[in-house]
Every structure is written in structure tokens, then in C-alpha cells.
Design an enzyme around this catalytic site. Structure first.
Site, mmCIF file in Angstrom:
data_model
loop_
_atom_site.group_PDB
_atom_site.id
_atom_site.type_symbol
_atom_site.label_atom_id
_atom_site.label_comp_id
_atom_site.label_asym_id
_atom_site.label_seq_id
_atom_site.Cartn_x
_atom_site.Cartn_y
_atom_site.Cartn_z
ATOM 1 C CG ASP A 121 -14.955 37.206 63.206
ATOM 2 O OD1 ASP A 121 -13.705 37.149 63.153
ATOM 3 O OD2 ASP A 121 -15.687 36.273 62.831
ATOM 4 C CB ALA B 286 -23.152 38.069 59.950
ATOM 5 C CE1 TYR B 287 -31.097 39.493 62.092
ATOM 6 C CE2 TYR B 287 -30.955 41.522 60.842
ATOM 7 C CZ TYR B 287 -31.664 40.671 61.660
ATOM 8 O OH TYR B 287 -32.943 40.992 62.046
ATOM 9 C CG ASP C 177 -39.991 42.084 61.619
ATOM 10 O OD1 ASP C 177 -41.130 42.576 61.512
ATOM 11 O OD2 ASP C 177 -39.679 41.277 62.518
#
Length: 286
Positions: free
Chosen positions: A71, A186-187, A174
Site C-alpha cells: 500500500d 491508517a494513522y 501531540d
């Protein structure tokens, strides 16, 4: 689009993987068997000792891009070829991906179907990202996500966010992930964000390790534009986990969905929910 009109493809291989040489030759042989000419990106070509073509020149010359890897290779290809409006096919070398869903053993049959328009071309939303500073302006695209995060581990980041030029939220922690539906697994997902069906026209804002429990992910319609500022900090803008740009205190980042879409070539029977179940282990009670 009609995939039967694809007569020339450009190939991008997973970087730093010279062992893909034999797989590349197999891929090349399959496409040539179906009267499709094959060109290869110059960096990939150098890795396996064949003649290549510079990536942007290749994109101008071919009808589609084929990636051989995972990916990450496909995401890079989509982002770099996006302005040329050509479709991308992901052939996986390893395990099934969320995006690369055809393997080499299936490729001959798949290309045969492609020449008969018996495959799918899905259109997926892409982020348009503009960084505006005192002395610079940079525009880029993200297929998965844009992350605005702190530049040093020791400090939290303070991010003022506006939606359509109106104050929306101030994040303290963050950072923030701005994710496309494609990038939602994903993230964004690892930060507690939602899984979004990939063909929808929305994006998600998901805080990373927020200082306040009241900060939650938000899904916004694609028609909105986002502006983010870091009045108290320098920060990092990370595009698809692959490109990084440092911004100065007071610089702003403008994000919206691009008017054009990325095109991915899939098997006709490709089922996003089956891939989700397999990759995320849904329904697995072991």
C-alpha cells in the site's frame, strides 16, 4: 473510464527491494502478452538494472500506473501521479493490502478482464494541502492523511482550527490527523478515529493524544475548507507518512478536498468490507 483503452503502463516498484526483479519480469511479460507496452520508473529501473524513464515523463506518456509492492508504494504513486489524472493499479508483493488487492498469480486473468472492461475504476477523495508562511507557499496532495504535529518531543502543540474561516476548535496535545476516507484505516484509526467508507466525500479530524478528554474525532462534509495555525509553536506537516515539511510559528495550513479524484483500478468483485474484516480481524473471537 474504459480500461480497454489502456495500451501503455508505467511501473513503480517498492523502493530498496531489488529482489522484485523476477516479479517485475513476470509482470512485464503478462502485460506484453495482452499487447500493453511497459515502461518503468527510472529509480525502480536502477534498482533492478533495466532501462527506465523519469517518473513525471513516464506519467505523461502512459495510460495507467501499476505498482508492485504494498500500500505504501501505491500511495506514493497516487500522490505523485495525481495531477496527470491517470488510474493506478496496485499489485501486491507480500500480503493483501487495503488498496493493492491483486497478486501476481491473479494478474494474467486480471489484465485479460481489464482489456474487456470487466474491472472497476473507483474514484477516491484526495486532500489538497497548502502551507502559507511569511516567505513561502507550498502546495501538495495527500491520499491518506495530513498530520500536523509537534516538532519536538518535549512540547505539546497548540493548534487553532477554523472551518470555512470560522473558529472551530483549539487542539492541545501531540497534534491532529486530517484523514481522507481512504486514509481512515491508517494513522487515523490508531488515534481512535472512525473507519469511513472509502468512496464518500468527507474527511475526519482526529486529535493525537489530546490533553483534554473532551476532544473527539469529527467527520466533516467535503465541501468545507480547514485552516490550522500554530501561534505558539513550530510544527511539522507530514503528508501520507512519507513527506515532511517544517512550519514556523504563525504559519497556516489550508486543507480541503481536491476537485479531482484519484482513480484506483480494482477487481470487479472487490469488496471493501471483506478486506476490512480480514485486515482488522473483525468477527475473529479467538
Amino acid at each position: 473510464m474504459q480500461t480497454s483503452s489502456i495500451k501503455k503502463i508505467g511501473v513503480l516498484l517498492r523502493p530498496s527491494t531489488p529482489e522484485l526483479k523476477s516479479s517485475y519480469y513476470k509482470l512485464e511479460k503478462i502485460f506484453k502478452k495482452h499487447n500493453i507496452n511497459v515502461y518503468v520508473d527510472s529509480i525502480s529501473a536502477g534498482m533492478i538494472d533495466v532501462m527506465g524513464m523519469e517518473f513525471e515523463a513516464m506519467c505523461q506518456h502512459v495510460d495507467a500506473i501499476v505498482t508492485l509492492g504494498g500500500d505504501g508504494t501505491l500511495i506514493s504513486a497516487v500522490r505523485r501521479s495525481f495531477k496527470f489524472g491517470i488510474p493506478v493499479l496496485g499489485v501486491y508483493a507480500g500480503s493483501l493490502g487495503f488498496l493493492a488487492d491483486v497478486n501476481l498469480d491473479e494478474l494474467d486473468e486480471f489484465v485479460h478482464k481489464m482489456t474487456q472492461d470487466k474491472v472497476r475504476v473507483d474514484e477516491r477523495s484526495v486532500l489538497e494541502v497548502k502551507i502559507v508562511g511569511k516567505n513561502k507557499e507550498l502546495e501538495t496532495n495527500a491520499f491518506n492523511d495530513m498530520v500536523l504535529t509537534r516538532s519536538t518531543i518535549s512540547n505539546m502543540i497548540h493548534i487553532e482550527t477554523l472551518v470555512d474561516a470560522k473558529p472551530f476548535n483549539t487542539y492541545y496535545g501531540d497534534g491532529v490527523v486530517v484523514s481522507t476516507p481512504t486514509g481512515s484505516t491508517a494513522y487515523n484509526l490508531s488515534c481512535g478515529g472512525p473507519v469511513i467508507f472509502p468512496l464518500t466525500e468527507v474527511f475526519a479530524l482526529t486529535p493525537i493524544s489530546a490533553h483534554s478528554l473532551s476532544q473527539r474525532p469529527v467527520v466533516l462534509p467535503g465541501k468545507f475548507s480547514i485552516e490550522m495555525k500554530t501561534p505558539q509553536n513550530k510544527a511539522l506537516v507530514i503528508i501520507d507518512g512519507q513527506d515532511m515539511h517544517e512550519i514556523e510559528q504563525g504559519d497556516s495550513v489550508h486543507i480541503r478536498l481536491a476537485s479531482a479524484k484519484a482513480k484506483l483500478i480494482h477487481r470487479e468483485e472487490f469488496n471493501y468490507f471483506e478486506v476490512l474484516k480480514q485486515k482488522l480481524g473483525w468477527g475473529d473471537h479467538r
